[in-house]
Write a protein that holds these residues in place. Structure first.
Motif, PDB file in Angstrom:
ATOM      1  N   VAL B  89      66.383  68.717  15.974  1.00 21.25           N
ATOM      2  CA  VAL B  89      67.842  68.534  15.962  1.00 21.25           C
ATOM      3  C   VAL B  89      68.268  67.878  17.265  1.00 21.25           C
ATOM      4  O   VAL B  89      69.024  66.896  17.287  1.00 21.25           O
ATOM      5  N   GLY B  90      67.737  68.395  18.366  1.00 21.14           N
ATOM      6  CA  GLY B  90      68.055  67.850  19.688  1.00 21.14           C
ATOM      7  C   GLY B  90      67.639  66.402  19.783  1.00 21.14           C
ATOM      8  O   GLY B  90      68.385  65.544  20.250  1.00 21.14           O
ATOM      9  N   PHE B  91      66.430  66.115  19.273  1.00 21.30           N
ATOM     10  CA  PHE B  91      65.878  64.771  19.346  1.00 21.30           C
ATOM     11  C   PHE B  91      66.769  63.789  18.577  1.00 21.30           C
ATOM     12  O   PHE B  91      67.152  62.750  19.091  1.00 21.30           O
ATOM     13  N   PHE B  92      67.107  64.187  17.326  1.00 21.76           N
ATOM     14  CA  PHE B  92      67.938  63.283  16.521  1.00 21.76           C
ATOM     15  C   PHE B  92      69.345  63.155  17.108  1.00 21.76           C
ATOM     16  O   PHE B  92      69.924  62.077  17.104  1.00 21.76           O
ATOM     17  N   TYR B  96      70.910  59.798  18.230  1.00 25.78           N
ATOM     18  CA  TYR B  96      72.198  59.388  17.651  1.00 25.78           C
ATOM     19  C   TYR B  96      73.181  59.042  18.768  1.00 25.78           C
ATOM     20  O   TYR B  96      73.833  58.011  18.758  1.00 25.78           O
ATOM     21  N   MET B  97      73.238  59.961  19.750  1.00 23.21           N
ATOM     22  CA  MET B  97      74.182  59.749  20.843  1.00 23.21           C
ATOM     23  C   MET B  97      73.804  58.509  21.659  1.00 23.21           C
ATOM     24  O   MET B  97      74.667  57.757  22.101  1.00 23.21           O
ATOM     25  N   ASN B  98      72.479  58.357  21.874  1.00 15.94           N
ATOM     26  CA  ASN B  98      72.023  57.187  22.639  1.00 15.94           C
ATOM     27  C   ASN B  98      72.466  55.901  21.945  1.00 15.94           C
ATOM     28  O   ASN B  98      72.932  54.967  22.578  1.00 15.94           O
ATOM     29  N   LEU B 103      75.935  51.190  21.929  1.00 19.01           N
ATOM     30  CA  LEU B 103      76.861  50.238  21.321  1.00 19.01           C
ATOM     31  C   LEU B 103      78.167  50.163  22.116  1.00 19.01           C
ATOM     32  O   LEU B 103      78.707  49.070  22.349  1.00 19.01           O
ATOM     33  N   TYR B 104      78.637  51.338  22.503  1.00 15.05           N
ATOM     34  CA  TYR B 104      79.877  51.370  23.294  1.00 15.05           C
ATOM     35  C   TYR B 104      79.693  50.531  24.556  1.00 15.05           C
ATOM     36  O   TYR B 104      80.543  49.687  24.887  1.00 15.05           O
ATOM     37  N   GLY B 105      78.571  50.732  25.239  1.00 15.91           N
ATOM     38  CA  GLY B 105      78.304  50.006  26.490  1.00 15.91           C
ATOM     39  C   GLY B 105      78.263  48.499  26.289  1.00 15.91           C
ATOM     40  O   GLY B 105      78.722  47.750  27.147  1.00 15.91           O
ATOM     41  N   ARG B 106      77.743  48.107  25.153  1.00 15.02           N
ATOM     42  CA  ARG B 106      77.634  46.657  24.918  1.00 15.02           C
ATOM     43  C   ARG B 106      78.960  46.018  24.516  1.00 15.02           C
ATOM     44  O   ARG B 106      79.195  44.833  24.755  1.00 15.02           O
ATOM     45  N   TYR B 107      79.823  46.805  23.877  1.00 14.23           N
ATOM     46  CA  TYR B 107      81.078  46.210  23.373  1.00 14.23           C
ATOM     47  C   TYR B 107      82.300  46.477  24.261  1.00 14.23           C
ATOM     48  O   TYR B 107      83.312  45.819  24.135  1.00 14.23           O
ATOM     49  N   TYR B 178      85.906  56.646  20.161  1.00 11.25           N
ATOM     50  CA  TYR B 178      85.268  57.478  19.131  1.00 11.25           C
ATOM     51  C   TYR B 178      83.743  57.296  19.164  1.00 11.25           C
ATOM     52  O   TYR B 178      82.982  58.238  19.109  1.00 11.25           O
ATOM     53  N   LEU B 179      83.375  56.037  19.259  1.00 10.29           N
ATOM     54  CA  LEU B 179      81.955  55.709  19.259  1.00 10.29           C
ATOM     55  C   LEU B 179      81.250  56.376  20.452  1.00 10.29           C
ATOM     56  O   LEU B 179      80.178  56.984  20.323  1.00 10.29           O
ATOM     57  N   LYS B 180      81.890  56.274  21.605  1.00 13.14           N
ATOM     58  CA  LYS B 180      81.297  56.856  22.813  1.00 13.14           C
ATOM     59  C   LYS B 180      81.147  58.370  22.661  1.00 13.14           C
ATOM     60  O   LYS B 180      80.239  58.987  23.196  1.00 13.14           O
ATOM     61  N   ASN B 181      82.087  58.937  21.887  1.00  5.91           N
ATOM     62  CA  ASN B 181      82.076  60.399  21.695  1.00  5.91           C
ATOM     63  C   ASN B 181      81.214  60.813  20.495  1.00  5.91           C
ATOM     64  O   ASN B 181      81.173  61.971  20.131  1.00  5.91           O
ATOM     65  N   GLY B 182      80.585  59.832  19.868  1.00  7.03           N
ATOM     66  CA  GLY B 182      79.692  60.138  18.737  1.00  7.03           C
ATOM     67  C   GLY B 182      80.397  60.263  17.414  1.00  7.03           C
ATOM     68  O   GLY B 182      79.801  60.668  16.420  1.00  7.03           O
ATOM     69  N   GLN B 183      81.699  59.919  17.346  1.00 10.01           N
ATOM     70  CA  GLN B 183      82.464  60.061  16.096  1.00 10.01           C
ATOM     71  C   GLN B 183      82.439  58.721  15.335  1.00 10.01           C
ATOM     72  O   GLN B 183      83.443  58.011  15.280  1.00 10.01           O
TER      73      GLN B 183
END
Lengths: 186, 213
Positions: B89-92, B96-98, B103-107, B178-183
């Motif tokens: 669960v932690g790994f996924f 997921y968060m990474n 994506l947030y960092g790139r956009y 939202y993306l940065k927060n994983g939503q």
């Protein structure tokens, strides 16, 4: 493990150690919850009670007092009834006669042994601490049910008479030792 | 000695049940009248029982060890399974968060305004909503995602006048927040909205990001 009661009796009687172990495990947890719910709470004593009950069951089979034709209930019911008798004996000694309704279980009376608990303990220790070749001979004779010829072949005696003579000497020595230590009931 | 040996063999046969019925009956009669013989039989029987008990105890001890090991293995497996499940669960979750953060960092690009808006010759001053917008971006850049989201959501749902940013800009930055927060889901809804608006300055960006999502 799918064994019928008759197959289990045969396995115990023929000293099939693997199956004896499996039969021991088979009823262990069910016996625990059965006795714990009705009569006993302490885990440690419960294990002793189960082991004693199991050994009594095996001995009855070894001595042919319990066999395919004398078994009137299932082997499991018989074992549980032995366990209940043991618990009631303990309670009786403690003075608490909290009799449970166990009408559905056969009444198994523990046979009167020639010796009391203390004497049994003395005999047990003497057998445990017997030196060789006596210990091996007695195990081959009374546990493995080996014949004189087989014992002679396995233990390098000249013939079965030599093996029997050795066994006789061992028993005699043990009995003489025990006769000075045990007290017979009058 | 020979007599004693024969007697001992007789006792053995009596105890293992190998006597004939007649032999047994005769032996029982002797036992009833001979206290010494009774003692010999009792003692021999007790010795045989002790030998068998010793062997049974050996089997029981071995079986108890098996049961104990099996129980320990069960606990270890249960604990191990939990640990593995937690790790997975932690790994996924981390993966997921990474992905989202990446994506947030790139956009994400800092929001700049080239000039202060004016109406005719009149220089306009920023509204309260403009301040909120800048505060939200500041929060987002400093990693305070939730306060940033709260402020941007507030702006997105209000219709107050803003000079610094358009409604689409708010949507774009809110989707990034939202993306940065994983939503991801919430981000996608806003991005679809932008991608479907031909007039939006964020259309192409939104489409590109959606493709990657």
């Amino acid at each position: 493990m799918e064994l019928s009661d008759n197959e289990m009796i045969t396995a115990i009687r023929s000293r099939n150690e693997f199956l004896i172990g499996k039969i021991y495990s088979l009823y262990r947890s069910e016996f625990y919850s059965f006795i714990r719910k009705r009569l006993w709470k302490s885990e440690d004593v419960l294990l002793d009670i189960y082991q004693d009950a199991f050994m009594i069951l095996c001995n009855k089979i070894f001595e042919n007092k319990l066999n395919e034709s004398t078994l009137k209930s299932s082997l499991k019911t018989y074992l549980f009834a032995v366990g209940i008798n043991l618990v009631q004996n303990i309670n009786r000694k403690k003075g608490s006669l909290n009799k449970e309704n166990i009408d559905d279980l056969p009444d198994i009376m523990e046979e009167e042994s020639g010796f009391d608990e203390e004497n049994d303990r003395i005999i047990q220790i003497a057998v445990y601490s017997m030196g060789e070749p006596c210990h091996t001979i007695l195990v081959k004779q009374y546990w493995e049910d080996k014949s004189g010829d087989e014992i002679a072949a396995e233990m390098n005696y000249k013939n079965k008479d030599a093996a029997k003579t050795q066994k006789y000497k061992c028993i005699k020595k043990l009995k003489n030792e025990l006769k000075t230590r045990i007290v017979y009931r009058s | 000695m020979e007599d004693n040996r024969i007697l001992e063999q007789e006792i053995d046969r009596y105890l293992d049940g190998s006597m004939t019925r007649e032999e047994k009956q005769a032996f029982d009669r002797r036992l009833a009248n001979d206290a010494e013989l009774r003692k010999e039989v009792d003692l021999q029987q007790a010795i045989i029982k002790a030998v068998r008990k010793e062997q049974l105890e050996r089997i029981i001890k071995r079986e108890e060890n098996v049961i104990r090991k099996r129980n320990i293995r069960k606990i270890v497996i249960s604990f191990g399974s939990l640990a593995i499940a937690a790790s997975l669960v932690g790994f996924f979750y981390m993966g997921y968060m990474n992905n989202c953060e990446n994506l947030y960092g790139r956009y994400y690009q800092s929001y700049t305004i080239s000039e202060i808006p004016s109406r005719g010759d009149e220089k306009l001053t920023f509204t309260k909503s403009d301040s909120i917008f800048f505060n939200a971006l500041q929060n987002l850049e400093s990693g305070q995602n939730k306060p940033a989201i709260r402020l941007l959501e507030e702006l997105n749902s209000s219709s107050t006048e803003m000079l610094a940013a358009s409604g689409d800009a708010i949507k774009w930055y809110l989707s990034l927040a939202y993306l940065k927060n994983g939503q991801k889901k919430k981000a996608k809804i806003l991005l679809h909205n932008l991608a479907g608006n031909n007039l939006s300055e964020y259309k192409s960006k939104a489409m590109a990001l959606l493709k990657e999502l």
